[in-house]
Design a protein around this motif. Structure first.
Motif, PDB file in Angstrom:
ATOM      1  N   UNK A 113       0.703  -1.269  -0.169  1.00 23.69           N
ATOM      2  CA  UNK A 113      -0.115   0.077  -0.125  1.00 23.69           C
ATOM      3  C   UNK A 113       0.892   1.355   0.003  1.00 23.69           C
ATOM      4  N   UNK A 114       2.130   1.363   0.793  1.00 22.39           N
ATOM      5  CA  UNK A 114       2.909   2.409   0.773  1.00 22.39           C
ATOM      6  C   UNK A 114       3.404   2.453  -0.575  1.00 22.39           C
ATOM      7  N   UNK A 115       3.711   1.394  -1.478  1.00 26.28           N
ATOM      8  CA  UNK A 115       4.388   1.668  -2.691  1.00 26.28           C
ATOM      9  C   UNK A 115       3.653   2.189  -3.791  1.00 26.28           C
ATOM     10  N   UNK A 116       2.394   2.438  -3.367  1.00 26.71           N
ATOM     11  CA  UNK A 116       1.158   3.155  -4.247  1.00 26.71           C
ATOM     12  C   UNK A 116       1.142   4.688  -3.861  1.00 26.71           C
ATOM     13  N   UNK A 117       1.745   4.913  -2.885  1.00 27.06           N
ATOM     14  CA  UNK A 117       1.635   6.265  -2.254  1.00 27.06           C
ATOM     15  C   UNK A 117       3.059   6.984  -2.360  1.00 27.06           C
ATOM     16  N   UNK A 118       2.963   8.389  -2.485  1.00 25.17           N
ATOM     17  CA  UNK A 118       4.111   9.263  -2.532  1.00 25.17           C
ATOM     18  C   UNK A 118       4.167   9.533  -0.904  1.00 25.17           C
ATOM     19  N   UNK A 119       4.863   8.660  -0.065  1.00 23.50           N
ATOM     20  CA  UNK A 119       5.044   8.764   1.266  1.00 23.50           C
ATOM     21  C   UNK A 119       6.431   9.409   1.745  1.00 23.50           C
ATOM     22  N   UNK A 120       6.394   9.841   2.891  1.00 20.26           N
ATOM     23  CA  UNK A 120       7.533  10.135   3.683  1.00 20.26           C
ATOM     24  C   UNK A 120       7.791   9.478   4.762  1.00 20.26           C
ATOM     25  N   UNK A 121       9.029   8.786   4.938  1.00 14.38           N
ATOM     26  CA  UNK A 121       9.351   8.258   6.272  1.00 14.38           C
ATOM     27  C   UNK A 121      10.359   8.991   7.013  1.00 14.38           C
ATOM     28  N   UNK A 122      10.348   9.674   8.065  1.00  9.09           N
ATOM     29  CA  UNK A 122      11.085  10.468   8.988  1.00  9.09           C
ATOM     30  C   UNK A 122      11.716   9.634  10.015  1.00  9.09           C
ATOM     31  N   UNK A 123      13.002   9.648  10.163  1.00  5.26           N
ATOM     32  CA  UNK A 123      13.712   8.940  11.136  1.00  5.26           C
ATOM     33  C   UNK A 123      14.240   9.992  12.153  1.00  5.26           C
ATOM     34  N   UNK A 124      13.348   9.941  13.423  1.00  2.00           N
ATOM     35  CA  UNK A 124      13.925  10.906  14.405  1.00  2.00           C
ATOM     36  C   UNK A 124      14.751  10.549  15.438  1.00  2.00           C
ATOM     37  N   UNK A 125      15.595  11.482  15.541  1.00  3.03           N
ATOM     38  CA  UNK A 125      17.081  11.073  16.135  1.00  3.03           C
ATOM     39  C   UNK A 125      17.245  11.926  17.306  1.00  3.03           C
ATOM     40  N   UNK A 126      17.626  11.490  18.455  1.00  6.13           N
ATOM     41  CA  UNK A 126      18.073  12.088  19.826  1.00  6.13           C
ATOM     42  C   UNK A 126      19.447  11.496  20.050  1.00  6.13           C
ATOM     43  N   UNK A 127      20.509  12.355  19.773  1.00  7.13           N
ATOM     44  CA  UNK A 127      21.944  11.875  19.883  1.00  7.13           C
ATOM     45  C   UNK A 127      22.313  11.778  21.320  1.00  7.13           C
ATOM     46  N   UNK A 128      21.319  12.224  22.184  1.00  5.09           N
ATOM     47  CA  UNK A 128      21.754  11.963  23.805  1.00  5.09           C
ATOM     48  C   UNK A 128      21.131  10.624  24.467  1.00  5.09           C
ATOM     49  N   UNK A 129      20.732   9.748  23.267  1.00  8.32           N
ATOM     50  CA  UNK A 129      20.338   8.418  23.680  1.00  8.32           C
ATOM     51  C   UNK A 129      21.623   7.442  23.448  1.00  8.32           C
ATOM     52  N   UNK A 130      21.766   6.465  24.432  1.00 10.70           N
ATOM     53  CA  UNK A 130      22.729   5.576  24.096  1.00 10.70           C
ATOM     54  C   UNK A 130      23.134   5.063  22.870  1.00 10.70           C
ATOM     55  N   UNK A 131      22.105   4.633  22.358  1.00 17.44           N
ATOM     56  CA  UNK A 131      22.091   3.643  20.974  1.00 17.44           C
ATOM     57  C   UNK A 131      21.987   4.704  19.798  1.00 17.44           C
ATOM     58  N   UNK A 132      21.926   5.881  19.850  1.00 23.28           N
ATOM     59  CA  UNK A 132      21.998   6.785  18.737  1.00 23.28           C
ATOM     60  C   UNK A 132      22.653   7.982  19.095  1.00 23.28           C
ATOM     61  N   UNK A 133      23.839   7.689  19.557  1.00 24.33           N
ATOM     62  CA  UNK A 133      24.487   9.065  20.074  1.00 24.33           C
ATOM     63  C   UNK A 133      26.103   9.144  19.150  1.00 24.33           C
ATOM     64  N   UNK A 134      26.195   8.359  18.256  1.00 32.60           N
ATOM     65  CA  UNK A 134      27.220   8.583  17.224  1.00 32.60           C
ATOM     66  C   UNK A 134      26.631   8.253  15.713  1.00 32.60           C
ATOM     67  N   UNK A 135      27.447   8.852  14.859  1.00 29.45           N
ATOM     68  CA  UNK A 135      26.803   8.651  13.431  1.00 29.45           C
ATOM     69  C   UNK A 135      26.915   7.010  13.015  1.00 29.45           C
ATOM     70  N   UNK A 136      27.595   6.365  13.494  1.00 25.03           N
ATOM     71  CA  UNK A 136      27.702   4.727  13.291  1.00 25.03           C
ATOM     72  C   UNK A 136      26.615   4.039  13.734  1.00 25.03           C
ATOM     73  N   UNK A 137      26.070   4.360  15.020  1.00 18.85           N
ATOM     74  CA  UNK A 137      25.128   3.849  15.753  1.00 18.85           C
ATOM     75  C   UNK A 137      23.789   4.323  14.857  1.00 18.85           C
ATOM     76  N   UNK A 138      23.786   5.455  14.429  1.00 19.73           N
ATOM     77  CA  UNK A 138      22.437   6.060  13.634  1.00 19.73           C
ATOM     78  C   UNK A 138      22.427   5.322  12.404  1.00 19.73           C
TER      79      UNK A 138
END
Length: 221
Positions: A113-138
């Motif tokens: 169903x998404x393939x039929x739509x012009x959708x956006x998928x936004x990735x929300x990032x908080x770099x102060x969380x342990x598993x998303x604190x570096x570019x490599x983690x993200x």
């Protein structure tokens, strides 16, 4: 950027994705007569879109969630009403998706169903969380979510914060890390989000488009 009709919000636990999703749905209501928000965070029973269902309903935003949402029953049941948002071409929709592989797999059930739509998928990032604190983690998180959902991230959101202790310098530190991610994957940072009194202190040339967050959930975003 122009808002799409279908918008998917993903992010790791503690990124503030649900608060962003709620605020984004409210913004969409200014443009679209009808707005749905789908609670696809079927894994985490806490801090869910469904928790503010009544408040959103008063704003004219319909929440679609599992009957077990906001309970301590861990049942990965997805409501059939989700198909309604793909059929109602005049309405906008925000999918609030669990940030781990299980949440992304749930999203992938609707790939055709998404393939039929012009959708956006936004990735929300908080770099102060342990598993998303570096570019490599993200970068690893993005890869995992795209693989599990079989959908592509189209925009990055800098939501770097330390709750009420957040300063403009904290946001800028997060922006620099996410810029590195953006350059490596070729995905733009579409919003820098946070409390208005913090974001307004930052010169516009140093950040992407500001997105001011109002608190609707009782948690740190």
């Amino acid at each position: 950027m122009d808002n799409k009709r279908i918008n998917v919000i993903v992010g790791h636990y503690g990124s503030g994705k649900t608060e962003f999703a709620v605020n984004f749905a409210i913004q969409l209501k200014k443009k679209f007569k009808k707005v749905y928000i789908v609670d696809l965070d079927i894994v985490n029973p806490y801090f869910r879109t469904n928790d503010v269902k009544k408040q959103l309903g008063q704003m004219g935003i319909d929440v679609i969630a599992s009957e077990f949402a906001s309970s301590n029953v861990d049942v990965p049941a997805l409501p059939s009403e989700i198909f309604r948002v793909f059929c109602d071409s005049e309405a906008a929709c925000v999918f609030d998706v669990g940030g781990d592989d299980d949440g992304a797999v749930a999203l992938g059930r609707y790939k055709q169903y998404f393939d039929k739509e012009n959708y956006d998928m936004f990735f929300v990032i908080n770099t102060f969380r342990p598993l998303s604190s570096t570019a490599e983690d993200i970068l690893s998180l993005i890869s995992d979510i795209e693989a599990s959902s079989r959908l592509k991230v189209t925009g990055l959101i800098n939501n770097s914060n330390i709750a009420h202790l957040t300063t403009d310098n904290d946001v800028l530190k997060g922006q620099e890390i996410i810029k590195t991610v953006s350059q490596k994957v070729g995905i733009d940072i579409v919003y820098t989000s946070g409390l208005e009194e913090v974001i307004k202190k930052i010169p516009r040339e140093y950040i992407s488009k500001p997105f001011y967050i109002n608190r609707y959930l009782m948690l740190d975003f």
